[in-house]
Enzyme design. Sequence first.
Site, PDB file in Angstrom:
ATOM      1  N   GLU B  49      56.469  -0.426 -35.339  1.00 44.56           N
ATOM      2  CA  GLU B  49      55.717   0.455 -36.233  1.00 44.56           C
ATOM      3  C   GLU B  49      55.538  -0.279 -37.563  1.00 44.56           C
ATOM      4  OE1 GLU B  49      57.472   4.375 -36.475  1.00 44.56           O
ATOM      5  OE2 GLU B  49      56.204   4.878 -38.173  1.00 44.56           O
ATOM      6  N   ASP B  60      58.160  10.297 -47.000  1.00 48.87           N
ATOM      7  CA  ASP B  60      59.197   9.275 -46.961  1.00 48.87           C
ATOM      8  C   ASP B  60      60.301   9.488 -47.980  1.00 48.87           C
ATOM      9  OD1 ASP B  60      58.435   7.403 -44.865  1.00 48.87           O
ATOM     10  OD2 ASP B  60      56.604   7.174 -46.037  1.00 48.87           O
TER      11      ASP B  60
END
Lengths: 395, 259
Positions: B49, B60
């Site tokens: 990824e 995040d």
Amino acid sequence: MTKVKGKFGRFGGQFVPETLMTALLELEEAYEQYKHDESFQQELHYYLKNYVGRETPLYFAERLTEHCGGAKIYLKREDLNHTGAHKINNALGQALLAKRMGKTKIVAETGAGQHGVATATACALLNMECIVFMGAEDVKRQALNVFRMELLGTKVVAVDKGSRTLKDAVNEALRYWATNVETTHYILGSAMGPHPFPTIVRDFQRVIGDETKKQIIGKENRLPDAVVACIGGGSNSIGMFYPFVENQEVALYGVEAAGKGFETGKHAAAINGGKTGVLHGAYMYLLQDDDGFVQEAHSISAGLDYPGVGPEHCYLYETGRAQYVMATDEEALAAVKLLCQTEGILPALESAHAVYYATELAKTMNQDQIIVVCLSGRGDKDVHTIFDALGGDLS
Amino acid sequence: MSQLTEAIVEATRLGHKAFIPYIMAGDGGLDTLKPTILKLQQLGVTAIEVGIPFTDPVADGPTIEEAAVRALAKGTTLRKVLETLASFADEITVPLVAMTYLNPILAYGIDAFAKDAYEAGIRGVIIPDMPLEESTIVHPSLKAYGVDLVQLVSLTSTPERIEKLTKASEGFIYAVTVNGITGARSTFEGDLESHFKKIQSYTDTPVLAGFGISTPEQVKQFGTFTSGVIVGSKIVDSLAKDDWDTIESLVKASKVQIL
């Protein structure tokens, strides 16, 4: 595919992580229910009248009008609300909604501190736990508002990331909400973010425009020719504009912050200077570079220091129903002085952008025409910033 | 079966679990991208990824956000990442999955992105701020170029949503293990096993667990009831310290025969 909801033309939407989707759907459902619930509306009305001090006056600024020598200028005195700005209308509405939804905790972001103070106030009143995220730069600029929130029992967290202003506070509030979504409601302070926030905030703020409409008809027996309000995320302006949208004869002016000057690039004028994009859950006009990275906004007023603008404003802009103009830091400061000296009213730096544009507009209009300015907040919180900007020199 | 799905199924066919490390493109400079990817595929990862840095990464946690800040400071953009990947695409043997917020794709141009991404070896895309309801704006272009659009399923997703998301997800289903944002967790709450089994019951597409997984033990633990795991913050952290031993131990944990 799924039906498109929560859009204003091509703007708005729900661009959030999946973790928040269920909360947004719940909120939408709860809001639809309580919007039409008589006991909820009565409770809200009770507090707006007895606690906030509504309705706020629509004041004819006679000396300011004389000074400009044109259209009559009326001020919608949102600065006289409890806590000093229009923000309490929405904070209280959403806190009451959250309580009915069974949420016990509130998270909010704040720029100038007005929404944070309003939310902290509503939480103290309703006995709810409250945490407010605020950009570290704003914590510095608005130190007294930080202390005020703490006095009200709220935990204030300084966000020392990115531009350290409102946009970063929203990022952090969204992260906190995602982590604590089951117990917590997010009281978003402006008419922005993912659906249903832009609609909820507008509905709780439309009391500004609804009262204004009634009041101006009472005083002048007609609608105003123009309505002027400042635009950060756009909550006081959408609240003021919304009831007038159907009245085509009323010109609507949103005043964006041109900061150090539009041509310098150091501004917060998302509609005038941005391109469409996605941030904080909505498709809207956004200050960004060619790679889609969000740019920092610049304004002397912390409340306008945001790189985006609420989706309904984007729609009003694109359909041509409202016009989006600008005022610089310097022009806002000039308006602060002018309003102090002609009317004895110290406006918030945010609201001063609208005052500036209204005075310029008034000069181009006839004496039998009418302008209403949304004086969204009082300037007590800004005295220090104004002192620094003017170097303590009023000459 | 898409190339991405096939790679995951192949790992499980061998009795292993899929292991997808997350790296932040441009952290340490874009010239580290090639050696990092080549070394990871040598360790036997299933796919990689590739995170694209963004100014406002709301999904995040601090580790990945700080990596994004470092990558942005080095001038990393979506365009430069795709160009860099394309320059050694013929040496890439595992499918790449791009994780990017939506706005850089909109600025790039959706169709141009889908085309350039495919040419750069990207076979799947994860857009954390684009839920299924909004995905119609990018899905047709991705489909046209053969790039999977991976959906995330969260702990808060209702049963109806889980069904919709799993049926729509391509490549694999990214099942989020915690409420909130990316980043290491020492403990996980609730009955994750039945949650994951429920997700898998709707689909034949493999279900992978991600968010918060940071130790070989957790890799094994989640491997007992999923097709594999995605490890993000721990990999980003280890790469920043050039600690390949930790990365190797995480990959190895996915290769232990699990009954």
